[in-house]
Design a protein around this motif. Sequence first.
Motif, PDB file in Angstrom:
ATOM      1  N   UNK A 135      30.959  47.844  25.738  1.00 29.94           N
ATOM      2  CA  UNK A 135      31.948  48.756  26.322  1.00 29.94           C
ATOM      3  C   UNK A 135      32.604  48.136  27.554  1.00 29.94           C
ATOM      4  N   UNK A 136      31.782  47.539  28.428  1.00 24.08           N
ATOM      5  CA  UNK A 136      32.343  46.898  29.625  1.00 24.08           C
ATOM      6  C   UNK A 136      33.231  45.723  29.237  1.00 24.08           C
ATOM      7  N   UNK A 137      32.818  44.965  28.233  1.00 22.59           N
ATOM      8  CA  UNK A 137      33.611  43.830  27.779  1.00 22.59           C
ATOM      9  C   UNK A 137      34.963  44.291  27.241  1.00 22.59           C
ATOM     10  N   UNK A 138      34.975  45.377  26.492  1.00 21.89           N
ATOM     11  CA  UNK A 138      36.240  45.917  25.979  1.00 21.89           C
ATOM     12  C   UNK A 138      37.159  46.350  27.116  1.00 21.89           C
ATOM     13  N   UNK A 139      36.591  46.951  28.158  1.00 17.36           N
ATOM     14  CA  UNK A 139      37.401  47.356  29.315  1.00 17.36           C
ATOM     15  C   UNK A 139      37.974  46.136  30.025  1.00 17.36           C
ATOM     16  N   UNK A 140      37.150  45.083  30.159  1.00 15.62           N
ATOM     17  CA  UNK A 140      37.628  43.862  30.809  1.00 15.62           C
ATOM     18  C   UNK A 140      38.761  43.224  30.011  1.00 15.62           C
ATOM     19  N   UNK A 141      38.623  43.188  28.704  1.00 16.85           N
ATOM     20  CA  UNK A 141      39.669  42.612  27.860  1.00 16.85           C
ATOM     21  C   UNK A 141      40.973  43.390  28.027  1.00 16.85           C
ATOM     22  N   UNK A 153      41.144  38.120  41.067  1.00 19.24           N
ATOM     23  CA  UNK A 153      40.493  39.168  40.274  1.00 19.24           C
ATOM     24  C   UNK A 153      40.458  38.791  38.795  1.00 19.24           C
ATOM     25  N   UNK A 154      41.496  38.127  38.337  1.00 21.57           N
ATOM     26  CA  UNK A 154      41.549  37.668  36.959  1.00 21.57           C
ATOM     27  C   UNK A 154      40.389  36.716  36.674  1.00 21.57           C
ATOM     28  N   UNK A 155      40.168  35.778  37.568  1.00 21.61           N
ATOM     29  CA  UNK A 155      39.088  34.813  37.403  1.00 21.61           C
ATOM     30  C   UNK A 155      37.725  35.503  37.451  1.00 21.61           C
ATOM     31  N   UNK A 156      37.541  36.427  38.391  1.00 19.06           N
ATOM     32  CA  UNK A 156      36.279  37.154  38.506  1.00 19.06           C
ATOM     33  C   UNK A 156      35.988  37.951  37.244  1.00 19.06           C
ATOM     34  N   UNK A 157      36.981  38.625  36.718  1.00 19.09           N
ATOM     35  CA  UNK A 157      36.781  39.429  35.506  1.00 19.09           C
ATOM     36  C   UNK A 157      36.561  38.546  34.279  1.00 19.09           C
ATOM     37  N   UNK A 158      37.221  37.401  34.247  1.00 18.56           N
ATOM     38  CA  UNK A 158      37.007  36.460  33.148  1.00 18.56           C
ATOM     39  C   UNK A 158      35.562  35.964  33.164  1.00 18.56           C
ATOM     40  N   UNK A 159      35.059  35.633  34.352  1.00 16.65           N
ATOM     41  CA  UNK A 159      33.670  35.173  34.470  1.00 16.65           C
ATOM     42  C   UNK A 159      32.698  36.264  34.044  1.00 16.65           C
ATOM     43  N   UNK A 160      32.960  37.498  34.451  1.00 17.82           N
ATOM     44  CA  UNK A 160      32.100  38.614  34.051  1.00 17.82           C
ATOM     45  C   UNK A 160      32.155  38.796  32.532  1.00 17.82           C
ATOM     46  N   UNK A 161      33.322  38.658  31.960  1.00 15.11           N
ATOM     47  CA  UNK A 161      33.447  38.748  30.514  1.00 15.11           C
ATOM     48  C   UNK A 161      32.637  37.679  29.797  1.00 15.11           C
ATOM     49  N   UNK A 162      32.642  36.472  30.335  1.00 15.78           N
ATOM     50  CA  UNK A 162      31.841  35.392  29.746  1.00 15.78           C
ATOM     51  C   UNK A 162      30.353  35.719  29.827  1.00 15.78           C
ATOM     52  N   UNK A 163      29.912  36.314  30.950  1.00 14.09           N
ATOM     53  CA  UNK A 163      28.508  36.727  31.080  1.00 14.09           C
ATOM     54  C   UNK A 163      28.158  37.803  30.055  1.00 14.09           C
ATOM     55  N   UNK A 164      29.037  38.779  29.894  1.00 12.86           N
ATOM     56  CA  UNK A 164      28.798  39.857  28.940  1.00 12.86           C
ATOM     57  C   UNK A 164      28.770  39.335  27.511  1.00 12.86           C
ATOM     58  N   UNK A 165      29.656  38.414  27.196  1.00 14.51           N
ATOM     59  CA  UNK A 165      29.683  37.824  25.868  1.00 14.51           C
ATOM     60  C   UNK A 165      28.384  37.081  25.587  1.00 14.51           C
ATOM     61  N   UNK A 166      27.909  36.325  26.564  1.00 17.45           N
ATOM     62  CA  UNK A 166      26.639  35.604  26.404  1.00 17.45           C
ATOM     63  C   UNK A 166      25.486  36.588  26.215  1.00 17.45           C
ATOM     64  N   UNK A 167      25.496  37.693  26.967  1.00 23.11           N
ATOM     65  CA  UNK A 167      24.462  38.717  26.831  1.00 23.11           C
ATOM     66  C   UNK A 167      24.471  39.300  25.409  1.00 23.11           C
ATOM     67  N   UNK A 168      25.659  39.644  24.919  1.00 23.96           N
ATOM     68  CA  UNK A 168      25.774  40.233  23.582  1.00 23.96           C
ATOM     69  C   UNK A 168      25.314  39.253  22.505  1.00 23.96           C
ATOM     70  N   UNK A 169      25.714  38.005  22.619  1.00 22.99           N
ATOM     71  CA  UNK A 169      25.297  37.003  21.638  1.00 22.99           C
ATOM     72  C   UNK A 169      23.782  36.814  21.653  1.00 22.99           C
TER      73      UNK A 169
END
Length: 85
Positions: free
Chosen positions: A27-33, A45-61
């Motif tokens: 859900x958080x990843x979808x909001x970030x996208x 902020x774009x870079x910070x959110x991109x990094x958070x998205x990468x963390x969330x993607x790694x968590x999901x995988x």
Amino acid sequence: MPTPTPSGAPRAAPSPNAPASYEAALEELEQLVAQLDAGQLPLDQLLTRYQRGAELLAFCRARLDDVENQIKVLEGGTLKPWDAA
């Protein structure tokens, strides 16, 4: 100390910002996208959110890999095709 996985490989300790569940991470990843797609964020902020998205993607995988390994154990070491019938 790393937590062992069913495959025996050590697993990194969860980060302090780790989501509570796969569903929460997704859900958080979808909001970030959606925020990134809007194109209205300042560069920092774009870079910070991109990094958070990468963390969330790694968590999901990692979570999906864990579940797949558990299924392999339950199925006797052989992953069988999903039969949703």
